[in-house]
Design an enzyme around this catalytic site. Structure first.
Site, PDB file in Angstrom:
ATOM      1  N   CYS A  39     -42.764  26.666  15.477  1.00 48.67           N
ATOM      2  CA  CYS A  39     -42.712  25.666  14.395  1.00 48.67           C
ATOM      3  C   CYS A  39     -42.706  24.274  15.005  1.00 48.67           C
ATOM      4  O   CYS A  39     -43.344  23.353  14.495  1.00 48.67           O
ATOM      5  CB  CYS A  39     -41.450  25.812  13.562  1.00 48.67           C
ATOM      6  SG  CYS A  39     -40.905  27.483  13.350  1.00 48.67           S
ATOM      7  N   ASP A 440     -44.138  11.420  54.098  1.00 43.83           N
ATOM      8  CA  ASP A 440     -44.262  10.069  54.605  1.00 43.83           C
ATOM      9  C   ASP A 440     -43.237   9.960  55.729  1.00 43.83           C
ATOM     10  O   ASP A 440     -42.214  10.616  55.694  1.00 43.83           O
ATOM     11  CB  ASP A 440     -43.933   9.105  53.459  1.00 43.83           C
ATOM     12  CG  ASP A 440     -44.057   7.675  53.894  1.00 43.83           C
ATOM     13  OD1 ASP A 440     -45.000   7.376  54.632  1.00 43.83           O
ATOM     14  OD2 ASP A 440     -43.202   6.864  53.491  1.00 43.83           O
ATOM     15  N   ASP A 637     -40.741   7.834  49.991  1.00 44.19           N
ATOM     16  CA  ASP A 637     -39.552   7.128  49.529  1.00 44.19           C
ATOM     17  C   ASP A 637     -39.878   6.241  48.341  1.00 44.19           C
ATOM     18  O   ASP A 637     -39.006   5.595  47.781  1.00 44.19           O
ATOM     19  CB  ASP A 637     -38.899   6.324  50.656  1.00 44.19           C
ATOM     20  CG  ASP A 637     -39.859   5.346  51.287  1.00 44.19           C
ATOM     21  OD1 ASP A 637     -40.996   5.234  50.798  1.00 44.19           O
ATOM     22  OD2 ASP A 637     -39.475   4.690  52.270  1.00 44.19           O
ATOM     23  N   ASP A 641     -45.410   3.967  48.642  1.00 38.87           N
ATOM     24  CA  ASP A 641     -46.362   5.071  48.533  1.00 38.87           C
ATOM     25  C   ASP A 641     -46.551   5.566  47.104  1.00 38.87           C
ATOM     26  O   ASP A 641     -46.936   6.693  46.877  1.00 38.87           O
ATOM     27  CB  ASP A 641     -46.011   6.220  49.486  1.00 38.87           C
ATOM     28  CG  ASP A 641     -44.525   6.380  49.637  1.00 38.87           C
ATOM     29  OD1 ASP A 641     -43.813   6.094  48.665  1.00 38.87           O
ATOM     30  OD2 ASP A 641     -44.079   6.790  50.718  1.00 38.87           O
TER      31      ASP A 641
HETATM   32  P1  ADP Z   1     -45.103   4.220  56.269  1.00 39.65           P
HETATM   33  O1  ADP Z   1     -46.391   4.884  55.999  1.00 39.65           O
HETATM   34  O2  ADP Z   1     -44.521   4.691  57.562  1.00 39.65           O
HETATM   35  O3  ADP Z   1     -44.123   4.231  55.161  1.00 39.65           O
HETATM   36  P2  ADP Z   1     -45.990   1.540  55.598  1.00 39.65           P
HETATM   37  O4  ADP Z   1     -47.259   1.922  54.942  1.00 39.65           O
HETATM   38  O5  ADP Z   1     -44.901   0.976  54.781  1.00 39.65           O
HETATM   39  O6  ADP Z   1     -45.442   2.674  56.562  1.00 39.65           O
HETATM   40  O7  ADP Z   1     -46.304   0.446  56.675  1.00 39.65           O
HETATM   41  C1  ADP Z   1     -47.192   0.730  57.702  1.00 39.65           C
HETATM   42  C2  ADP Z   1     -47.084  -0.301  58.764  1.00 39.65           C
HETATM   43  O8  ADP Z   1     -47.432  -1.580  58.236  1.00 39.65           O
HETATM   44  C3  ADP Z   1     -45.720  -0.468  59.316  1.00 39.65           C
HETATM   45  O9  ADP Z   1     -45.457   0.463  60.330  1.00 39.65           O
HETATM   46  C4  ADP Z   1     -45.788  -1.872  59.868  1.00 39.65           C
HETATM   47  O10 ADP Z   1     -46.430  -1.858  61.109  1.00 39.65           O
HETATM   48  C5  ADP Z   1     -46.665  -2.582  58.876  1.00 39.65           C
HETATM   49  N1  ADP Z   1     -45.897  -3.315  57.894  1.00 39.65           N
HETATM   50  C6  ADP Z   1     -45.837  -3.079  56.580  1.00 39.65           C
HETATM   51  N2  ADP Z   1     -45.044  -3.960  55.951  1.00 39.65           N
HETATM   52  C7  ADP Z   1     -44.570  -4.780  56.916  1.00 39.65           C
HETATM   53  C8  ADP Z   1     -43.696  -5.907  56.934  1.00 39.65           C
HETATM   54  N3  ADP Z   1     -43.113  -6.380  55.821  1.00 39.65           N
HETATM   55  N4  ADP Z   1     -43.449  -6.507  58.102  1.00 39.65           N
HETATM   56  C9  ADP Z   1     -43.998  -6.044  59.230  1.00 39.65           C
HETATM   57  N5  ADP Z   1     -44.814  -5.000  59.281  1.00 39.65           N
HETATM   58  C10 ADP Z   1     -45.118  -4.367  58.154  1.00 39.65           C
HETATM   59 MG    MG Z   2     -42.992   4.271  53.485  1.00 38.47          MG
END
Ligand code: ADP
Ligand code: MG
Length: 745
Positions: A39, A440, A637, A641
């Site tokens: 229902c 991740d 996290d 992502d």
């Molecule tokens: P993960 O895939 O490990 O979660 P991210 O995609 O968040 O990593 O980031 C990938 C890379 O980009 C980091 O390892 C770093 O080298 C660079 N990165 C991202 N954001 C920052 C930031 N705010 N300051 C410095 N490096 C950054």
């Molecule tokens: Mg991350």
């Protein structure tokens, strides 16, 4: 393979689309007497056809949320429901009111008792006064017997008869009401009076008991989720007044006394205390709150008064989001549930046809001389009709249909109690079929709290300068890397100095301050469009942040992260639990990724990925599994992502507490920041599926047995109706087992 310095990569931030928007506003109604899942789905379907209205019907909690542009249309919606299910008692709920299902069940009980009395009178008259009377239509005894029976029948069956007629007008020939009506009226016709009344009466008793059992399990789920505070201590003109949390506005100040639950999300402005987060995370680890920290609704204040400035209206608060999620989750049907609904659409007509054949065929076949010896001479026409009526009772699919959503709802409730939020029965069901689990790295397999372990300046800059510029540039970022650099700098940061700021996901940040342009990030950022900053530091162990100031390379900062405490154990257990393939993805460098993967025993890892690469990889992994039975899950996290979380079959966000992005994007949210919650989720998924399977098997077996018994004339209508009602109640009770199992955490 060594790491090359990249040249000219376009920064391409992946788009984030919202998977689903949840109804938070709208008027809430309770539909008393909604006991039949089919229902409920009928109503849901009809409501979908009304334009301009968003309506959410939740069978498990028997509530309806209507979001209509004006009151007139809202009334139209309610009228529509009355038309479909006239027996429902539809009540509007006040904002804070909890549903209660008492009124209706009291009334039903009274009816049952009254009908029972008349039934007894009928039995006494028939068996004591006129034990041997022949039931002739014109005799007084016939009418004396019939009168109390008919009275009992009408009291018990009035609802069912009217519903059956209304159903017939709408050409719904297979509703349980119509089946029961035909079966009992048929029994009257063949003069099986006690049978006719008894079956109707017990069908009603069954409905009553089902209703009771259902509201019991609804209540226990609600008890599990008693995370909402009833009031807030609002500070107004130096006075404290108690108001419902819904009435507090953003920017208001509220006080939370020791022992009280935090009613709304906000920032602590005064006081220091520890809070218990167990209601949200399923884990009772005390958390320290001091001024500046976020206080989330649902936490319980343990020891001292705190003052909180509210930052979110109640509708957007953590507690309300969780409650909405859980309530909404049961409405997302699992494949099993869909299958059973379809199955019952076939089952009922088939059994009804069989009933017709039983009533018509044997008496016809009996006329054929060669077949005559097959029939015993004692079987009369009315005996075959009787068997056909038993079939009609067995044809009612309600027990089968009710047992499944109830099972899943139990699982969702049990999971919520453990701080695991499933956004739908479908995800709960799919969880146990995960074949490939993709993780991740940063913040998921590792803690995501970096320590600065080395600062290496170049080209004449000093260590202090390097760290200072890096910290200033990163001060607006939420990335774990950024936060740890800011922490390492220790000095006060004046954020007003930042004239321009831009975060480039998976690259780093670009900021303009003190007249200088600062780049801080990985190797890629040094080579993105329009830049080509020369440096010879391509291979460095650990996570590296390079810094460039006004186009000149200024050096790098090395950071170290820690693998989560329970990561290794969880990975091993997950493998044992049947996860076939594990893959680690990260935007971080190869040098930082490899040791983590090796330490955890994850054979496959991909580093230096941009968000869109992560999606591509998940899609590629998807193609490598058997999509019919295997599923792919992504665990992240939720901080950066969200796109991948949405792209995978089952997106799982860890540490969802306080992260809106994660709660929005994921299909499963692990409120506690622990990988081992994955194992809990797996167990609950298995257990739920087991219970649902038990319910289905039990219902089908018992139905099957009664079909055979009915055909050969062993089963009576009494037994058939007992069987149906019994199965439904057993299924409901069975489903509450899972809630009990996970009550203690
Ligand atoms: P993960 O895939 O490990 O979660 P991210 O995609 O968040 O990593 O980031 C990938 C890379 O980009 C980091 O390892 C770093 O080298 C660079 N990165 C991202 N954001 C920052 C930031 N705010 N300051 C410095 N490096 C950054
Ligand atoms: Mg991350």
């Amino acid at each position: 393979m060594g790491r090359d310095c990249h040249k000219g990569i376009n920064s391409n931030s992946a788009d984030t689309t919202h998977k689903e928007v949840y109804l938070r506003r709208g008027t809430k109604y309770v539909l008393e007497g909604l006991t039949c899942a089919s229902c409920a789905s009928k109503i849901q379907k009809a409501l979908r056809e009304i334009a301009e209205v968003k309506a959410e019907l939740n069978f498990a909690s028997s509530t309806l949320i209507v979001d209509a542009p004006n009151i007139k249309i809202e009334h139209k919606v309610i009228e529509k429901i009355r038309e479909i299910e006239p027996s429902l008692n539809i009540k509007k709920m006040k904002k804070n009111e909890e549903e209660n299902e008492y009124g209706d069940s009291q009334r039903v009980l009274k009816k049952i008792l009254l009908a029972g009395v008349f039934f007894l009178i009928g039995l006494i008259i028939q068996n004591l006064l006129y034990a041997n009377a022949e039931l002739k239509f014109y005799s007084l005894s016939f009418w004396l017997i019939l009168l109390p029976y008919i009275t009992a029948y009408l009291i018990a069956g009035y609802d069912i008869l009217t519903k059956a007629i209304k159903g017939m007008i709408k050409r719904d020939y297979f509703s349980e009401n119509l089946l029961m009506s035909i079966a009992t009226i048929g029994a009257f016709v063949i003069k099986e009076f006690p049978e006719a009344v008894g079956v109707m009466l017990f069908f009603k008793v069954g409905e009553y008991l089902e209703n009771k059992a259902l509201s019991h399990s609804r209540r226990s789920i609600k008890n599990l989720l008693r995370i909402k505070a009833n009031y807030a201590n609002l500070q107004k003109n130096n006075k404290i007044i108690k108001v419902p949390p819904e009435e507090v506005k953003v920017g208001d100040t509220i006080l939370i006394m020791p022992g009280e639950r935090i009613p709304l999300d906000g920032v602590v402005i005064q006081g220091e205390t520890t809070v218990d987060t167990s209601a949200l995370t399923g884990e009772s680890i005390p958390r320290l709150l001091k001024p500046g920290d976020n206080a989330l609704s649902g936490m319980v204040n343990s020891n001292a008064v705190i003052t909180v400035r509210v930052t979110q209206p109640f509708e957007e608060s953590t507690v309300n989001k969780i409650l909405n999620l859980v309530e909404k989750a049961a409405a997302q049907k699992a494949p099993t549930e869909k299958f059973i609904t379809k199955f019952s659409k076939v089952y009922t007509p088939v059994v009804v046809s069989a009933a017709l054949l039983i009533a018509i065929l044997p008496p016809l076949l009996y006329q054929i001389p060669v077949l005559m010896p097959l029939f015993s001479h004692t079987e009369t026409y009315s005996e075959w009709v009787y068997r056909a009526l038993v079939f009609l009772v067995i044809a009612c699919p309600c027990a089968l249909v009710i047992s499944i959503p109830v099972g899943f709802f139990g699982g969702i409730g049990a999971a919520a109690k453990r701080g695991i939020l499933f956004k739908g029965s479908n995800y709960l069901e799919a969880f146990r079929s995960i074949h490939t689990m993709v993780f991740d790295k940063t913040g998921t397999l590792t803690e995501g709290s970096f320590r600065v372990v080395d600062v290496k300046p170049y080209n004449g800059f000093s260590s202090e300068e390097l760290l200072r510029f890096a910290a200033l540039a990163e001060s607006l970022s939420n990335h774990p890397i950024a936060k740890s650099i800011v922490n390492a700098y220790r000095n006060r940061i004046d954020k007003h100095k930042i004239k321009h700021y831009e975060e480039i996901p998976s690259y780093g940040v670009r900021a303009v301050l003190e007249g200088k342009e600062i780049l801080a990030g990985n190797d890629r950022i040094l080579h993105m469009d329009g830049y080509n900053i020369e440096h010879d530091t391509c291979k460095v162990e650990g996570t590296v942040v390079h810094v460039a100031i006004d186009g000149r390379y200024a050096g790098f900062i090395v950071l170290a992260d820690r693998i989560r405490e329970d990561a290794k154990e969880t990975i091993i257990s997950l493998k044992r639990e049947g996860i076939k393939r594990m893959v680690m993805l990260t935007g971080d460098g190869r040098e930082a990724a490899e040791p983590v993967a090796r330490e955890l025993g994850i054979e496959e890892f991909h580093a230096e990925l941009l968000p869109q690469h992560k999606i591509e990889l998940v899609k590629k992994l998807e193609r490598e599994i058997n999509r019919k039975k295997d599923k792919i899950a992504f665990v992240g996290d939720g901080i950066n992502d969200a796109p991948v979380l949405m792209a995978s079959d089952i997106g799982i966000a860890m540490g969802g507490l306080g992260s809106d992005a994660a709660i929005e994007a994921a299909d499963v949210v692990l409120m506690k920041d622990k990988l081992s919650a994955l194992l809990d989720a797996m167990h609950i998924s298995r257990r739920t599926k087991g219970i649902v399977f038990e319910n289905i098997t039990m219902a089908l077996t018992i139905k099957g047995i009664f079909i055979i018994f009915g055909a050969i004339g062993i089963a009576t209508m009494w037994e058939a109706v007992f069987a149906d009602v019994g199965v439904a109640i057993l299924a409901i009770l069975n489903s509450t087992r899972i809630l009990r199992d996970y009550q203690e955490s």
